[in-house]
Scaffold this active site. Structure first.
Site, short mmCIF file in Angstrom:
data_model
loop_
_atom_site.label_atom_id
_atom_site.label_comp_id
_atom_site.label_asym_id
_atom_site.label_seq_id
_atom_site.Cartn_x
_atom_site.Cartn_y
_atom_site.Cartn_z
CD GLU A 276 -2.84 -1.29 0.53
OE1 GLU A 276 -3.25 -0.25 -0.01
OE2 GLU A 276 -3.31 -2.41 0.28
CB CYS A 315 -2.21 6.48 2.29
SG CYS A 315 -3.44 5.58 3.24
#
Ligand code: NAP
Length: 704
Positions: A276, A315
């Site tokens: 990720e 994020c």
């Protein structure tokens, strides 16, 4: 950079959390270990004061991996999914009870109270969700069946079944600095449920909070030995010890992901690797969402929230704000008004502060250099004076502060689609029409999330279908769902978190999907009898025990008389035949009111290409089937909770006869109740042996 400070520190929450003396420790093979080597101070993001130190001495990673693969694996293998899920729930309850000890450490990472709530309570929420989903959506077993058995031969002696088993190794979870608690727990929960021991490697900048959380988990003694180990410090050689048994789940920058992906562990020894990483998420203001509409306000609110929550170090934050070119100025003005009204930058322990510090001054400087890249590529600083801004309750020079920054860039600019400024920074770009908006979104080369703010169904459909291949999640936001919406930036344990391309190509959570990423899927082929034995789920064609097939030495007993302690897969009842007459069909129609022409109108039913005459109601047949198979006296069967997968296959006409076979197909005792679920594979046939209907009957049955 000149910044101004105000000295309005209040008394709120100014205390620092206790951290054990000496460098942060690691938890290796059941022991807390203090590493040697050079110690580096970890600083409070807002005050610059030392919170803890971290050392770079070598740790015995080989022992850790071995302990996980042996002790951890053995302990977890003895637990079913339901037992593991209950441990996650107990862990969630424990962390909830001690969470106040974690908040002061969270403030030291620069997080405000609401940022900390996302990290700490959000992480605990993931444990609760998996604690519940593991029991609701998984069997009380150690293997997980993927889909139904597939018939592979004509006569039904050869079937295939996909089956998931736990990996034999460890999950090494390397986390980013921004969510030290949530980031750890959202990886731990699915791995633990999958039966895979975890070695967590937190990011150094906020490792003191991760270490305190692991300490609380270990002290609770809820997880079995070896299920969780902690590796603090740089841990640069951690992949050297991994092979095909293991898995690395990484969250962080694209450049670190690139390094790890190329490691021999991954490319030579076959360690699974998921990432990720960076993501240039976008939020699209659709053309219908003009100033004065609820959607315009929602857009501006979400944009400012995503710029300021966690000081933009998320994020999933909105990095690219895509708006109709004609609304560019209106959006800038509205965002500026909202920031002026709502945002106070400063020490998160100070009352009134709504945006804290970045995790470190190094991170702040990194973000500023990215801002300069965005400006150098034609961007204009539309919001945020980076040379002079107010900081509340802190020495502005000592802390890692920045103001919210909005850069207005031309549609031709390249940098906004390439450069991630991991701080309170977004870029505003104008688009000409929906296709142009979709094209700009795709220039991010794969993102975690996009949001589309519109009340127009056509725009929602057009943009969602164009954006979906480039995104892991899409939020459609409008006046109808705004009050309940969890927002652009919040990954949820029920939904997939991850994205294609630049976002890393990984996928986390997503309910049980996230558990299955930690397991091996195997296609098992064999006879119904052997597959039933392997899977603990009845495969059609496996031996069953009915009154008709019973042997004298093992007398048959109606399966509804058997509690879970005595019920076995394959215990069955065969009942019938029962003839069906036209009077039965008419009586059922009048009782239920279902006078559909195929049952009641001879002429119309004859013209129907599927029936060619009047047929019995399907619901009559399944009601009658129950009448045939049920054993009526009080007993261990407590309730019929539903039917699944009902199919009517051959029509039944007056003069036909039906027979039913009900087979105990899957037995799931509950851990916390005196009963469990039994699924019964049910087949109705006619006098020619043709299948009339198939379905699964769901019941609750007492254990004793
Ligand atoms: P980073 O510098 O890439 O570090 C991430 C983690 O990798 C840290 O724990 C780091 O340890 C570790 N690491 C670095 N090099 C390593 C190596 N050679 N071997 C083993 N471990 C290594 O990222 P970050 O600065 O912490 O986080 C910010 C970035 O993460 C941003 O780009 C952001 O977009 C991304 N992010 C993505 C997600 C997502 O879910 N997609 C979530 C959060 C953040 P040290 O700290 O000890 O160096």
């Amino acid at each position: 950079m000149a910044v101004t400070s105000s000295a309005t520190t209040s008394g709120a929450a100014t205390s620092s959390a206790p951290v054990a003396a000496g460098p942060l420790r690691s938890f290796i093979a059941g022991h807390w270990v203090a590493p040697g080597g050079r110690e580096t101070p970890l600083l409070d993001a807002a005050t610059g004061r030392e919170v803890a130190t971290i050392a770079d001495g070598e740790l015995d990673i080989a022992s850790m991996v071995d302990f996980g693969r042996t002790v951890g694996h053995r302990e977890l293998a003895e637990l079913t999914f339901h037992q593991r899920a209950l441990m996650l729930k107990a862990l969630a309850q424990h962390l909830m009870s001690i969470k106040d000890t974690l908040y002061p450490l969270s403030y030291a990472t620069g997080a405000t109270r609401s940022d900390s709530w996302i990290d700490i309570d959000g992480g605990i929420g993931v444990l609760y969700t998996y604690g519940s989903k593991g029991r609701r959506d998984m069997p009380n077993d150690t293997v997980y069946l993927d889909g139904p058995a597939e018939k592979l031969g004509k006569t039904g002696t050869f079937y295939g079944q996909h089956l998931y088993t736990s990996l034999p190794g460890v999950a090494v979870q390397i986390n980013a600095f921004n969510f030290p608690v949530w980031g750890m727990l959202e990886k731990l929960a699915p791995a633990f449920l999958a039966g895979l021991p975890t070695i967590v490697k937190p990011a150094t900048a906020s490792a003191f909070l991760a270490e305190a959380t692991v300490r609380a988990i270990v002290e609770a003694k809820i997880l079995p030995p070896g299920a969780l180990q902690l590796l603090t410090g740089p841990a640069r050689g951690v992949l050297d010890h991994l092979d095909e048994r293991d898995l690395v789940a990484f969250t962080g920058s694209a450049s670190t992901a690139r390094t790890l992906r190329r490691d021999d562990a991954v490319i030579v020894r076959g360690t699974r690797f998921t990432a990720e990483q960076d993501s240039l998420n976008c939020s699209i203001l659709a053309p219908d969402a003009t100033p004065g509409t609820p959607e315009f306000d929602l857009y501006v609110k979400a944009l400012v929230t995503e710029m300021t929550a966690k000081a933009g170090q998320k994020c999933t934050a909105i990095r690219r704000a895509l708006v109709p070119e004609s609304l560019r100025e209106a959006v800038i003005d509205a965002a500026q008004d909202r920031i002026t009204a709502k945002v106070r930058v400063g020490d998160p322990r100070t009352n009134g502060v709504t945006m804290g510090a970045l995790v470190s001054t190094a991170q702040r400087d990194e973000v500023l250099s990215r801002v300069h890249q965005l400006i150098a590529d034609g961007g204009e600083l539309a919001i945020g004076n980076i040379d002079r801004f107010a900081v509340t309750g802190a020495d502005a020079e000592a802390g890692a502060f920045l103001p919210p920054i909005l850069i207005s860039s031309p549609a031709s600019a390249d940098a906004p689609h390439r450069v991630e400024a991991f701080g309170p920074v977004a870029t505003l770009i104008g688009y000409s029409d929906l296709d142009h908006a979709a094209e700009l979104a795709a220039r991010g080369r794969g993102s975690l999330v996009a949001s589309i703010i519109t009340h127009n169904p056509d725009s929602a459909r057009h943009l969602t279908r164009a954006l979906a291949p480039w995104h892991g999640r899409i939020l459609l936001l409008d006046r109808d769902d705004a009050a309940e919406s969890t927002g652009h930036g919040s990954p949820l344990p029920h939904l997939v978190h991850g994205g294609p391309g630049r976002a890393g190509g990984g996928e986390e959570m997503g309910g049980i999907r996230g558990v299955l990423h930690h397991m091996q899927r195997t296609a098992i082929q064999g006879s119904p009898n052997l597959l039933t034995a392997v899977t603990d789920r009845y495969v059609p064609g496996a031996p069953i025990r009915t009154r008709q097939t019973a042997h004298d030495d093992i007398p048959w007993e109606h399966p509804f008389r058997k509690p879970l302690s005595r019920l076995r897969i394959g215990d069955a009842v065969q009942a019938g035949p029962r003839p069906v007459t036209l009077d039965d069909i008419e009586a059922f129609a009048h009782t239920t009111g279902d006078m559909f022409y195929a049952h009641m109108n001879q002429q119309a039913a004859e013209a129907n290409p599927l029936f060619g005459g009047r047929v019995a109601h399907g619901y009559m047949l399944i009601s009658w089937a129950a009448g045939l198979f049920v054993d009526p006296a009080p007993g261990p069967v407590l309730a019929n909770t539903g039917l699944e997968d009902l199919r009517f296959i051959t029509p039944v006409k007056p003069g036909d006869e039906i027979t039913v076979i009900l087979v105990a197909a899957q037995i799931t005792p509950r851990e916390t109740d005196d009963y469990g679920e039994v699924r019964w594979a049910t087949t109705i046939t006619n006098q020619r042996g043709e299948t009339v209907a198939t379905y699964t009957v769901l019941t609750m049955v007492a254990k004793q």
